[in-house]
Scaffold this active site. Sequence first.
Site, mmCIF file in Angstrom:
data_model
loop_
_atom_site.group_PDB
_atom_site.id
_atom_site.type_symbol
_atom_site.label_atom_id
_atom_site.label_comp_id
_atom_site.label_asym_id
_atom_site.label_seq_id
_atom_site.Cartn_x
_atom_site.Cartn_y
_atom_site.Cartn_z
ATOM 1 N N MET A 1 76.297 -26.430 38.360
ATOM 2 C CA MET A 1 77.226 -27.199 37.683
ATOM 3 C C MET A 1 77.329 -26.921 36.239
ATOM 4 O O MET A 1 76.334 -26.606 35.731
ATOM 5 C CB MET A 1 76.815 -28.553 38.013
ATOM 6 C CG MET A 1 77.631 -29.789 37.719
ATOM 7 S SD MET A 1 77.359 -31.424 38.395
ATOM 8 C CE MET A 1 75.897 -32.012 37.519
ATOM 9 N N CYS A 2 78.367 -27.119 35.770
ATOM 10 C CA CYS A 2 78.783 -27.042 34.391
ATOM 11 C C CYS A 2 79.854 -27.947 33.931
ATOM 12 O O CYS A 2 80.561 -28.534 34.830
ATOM 13 C CB CYS A 2 78.999 -25.723 34.045
ATOM 14 S SG CYS A 2 77.959 -24.363 34.134
ATOM 15 N N GLY A 3 79.979 -28.171 32.523
ATOM 16 C CA GLY A 3 80.922 -29.023 32.191
ATOM 17 C C GLY A 3 81.666 -28.365 31.282
ATOM 18 O O GLY A 3 81.579 -27.348 30.436
#
Lengths: 229, 295
Positions: B1-3
């Site tokens: 997951m990343c933003g």
Amino acid sequence: MPSVDLKQIGRRALNGQLHALGPDTNQTLWRIENPEGQHALACGLNVPITVEIAGHVGYYCAGMNQQAVVVVDGNAGVGVAENMMSGKVHVKGDASQAAGATAHGGLLVIDGDASARCGISMKGVNIVVKGSIGPMSAFMAQSGALVVLGDAGEALGDSIYEARLYIRGQVRSLGSDCVEKELHDDQKEELRALLDAAGVDPTVRVEEFRVYGSGRKLYHFNVDHASDY
Amino acid sequence: MCGIVGLFLKDRELEPSIGALLSQMLGMMTDRGPDSAGFAVYGEAEAGRLKLTVRGQNLDSVAVPLAAALGQPVTAKARDTHLVLSLPEGQEGAARQWLAQARPDLSVIGVGRRIELYKEVGRPTDVSERFGLAAMSGTHAIGHTRMATESAVTTDGAHPFSTGLDQCLVHNGSLSNHRSVRRRLEREGIDFTTDNDSEVAAGYLSWKLRQGASLAEALKASLDDLDGFFTFVVGAETGFAVLRDPIACKPAVMAETDRYVAFGSEYRALTPLPGIETARIFEPEPAHVYAWERA
């Protein structure tokens, strides 16, 4: 009426307060201010109360809902009303992906659009979208009804079981084994009741909709359909 | 997951605030990426000059000997572990050569007329603060908060990745054919400095652009050649573009008003923006290229 400022108390405290309510609570109307897109708001409720959320919410709002009415006065993030069992969830804006995913019961109403995978693997919920829905909606839908007043994106109802998909606008494409069917009288009745329950303008006629469902060719493995699985 | 976050301004009055807005947006995406963070800001271009963003230690002793070696004026601005060198256009090759010989401990992480690029390991708010993001000004900016899945938690693995002039890319997702694409691109003369899958995507786009494709064409071609999950936000000198994989595996929300176009992995990231309550909010469709450019 309890009014909760989420900025003040935070999500865990809010959900804790809602979960602590008994079935005969007198605090039946809650107002949540400043949601600011936070995740998992009003999740796992199991009492007949109404929770109004004043603004946009993040992921999994009203997930696993039972009995409660949750109203989002804004947009909802991924997985709104995921796995709802009963009650009602009303999103006044748009919903993100996977709205009503795997839900077993209750009514999900979205006044705006829903994006991809709306009603994925739905198992008995009724969903009414007043706008349009995105691609891959009702993928592997098992039962319940999905009503869309606008258009549907690509691959509608791919690998569908016995859910009914009522679409008023254009369908960009149907997924594997999803076919158009004849709109029967009992389905017209179901559709009318759902439109009324969702507060749709009574001038919208059920005859404007087309119904899609399973071609029932993928229920059992058939080597001739290997490329469709 | 990343933003991922991105901000493209239409209203020039917001330009001095772009850093402040982006740092708040990055902070909102800490839950999606607490390992490391990075951002690229497109500020003012100086006529006839190029900016080289260099990362490393002992940065005080770079500009003077570099200027002497080039025989050209070089100015430098240090921010924590990064140094932005300003040199005359046409001197990039010579500067890189000098850096490789005299300062092999430093890495060049971005080059362009307007791009400045910063990234570090640490919580996004700390990273923003170390580089003074809040005080930066510019026309557009993109940022990334990282939760590593495909390679180690190092500054090298942090985004954005830049492999071409004023180009950079941030990525949420994971590519499954990055090894084979990398080998193909290496044969075409694209250099990679990390093992990261996202750098391969950046290199792929640079390769396409080098062949004459527009940014939108390059992104469209990536749908055929890159396999895996991705939401990309790509920065170029005049704007930015957004692309999601064909099944929209990774989230994306966009907001548009008269003053800006903004991108966030989640709506939360957009809440610090002025007028967000009344912005047009929408989710980019899968396999569809969205691009905003300023003339």
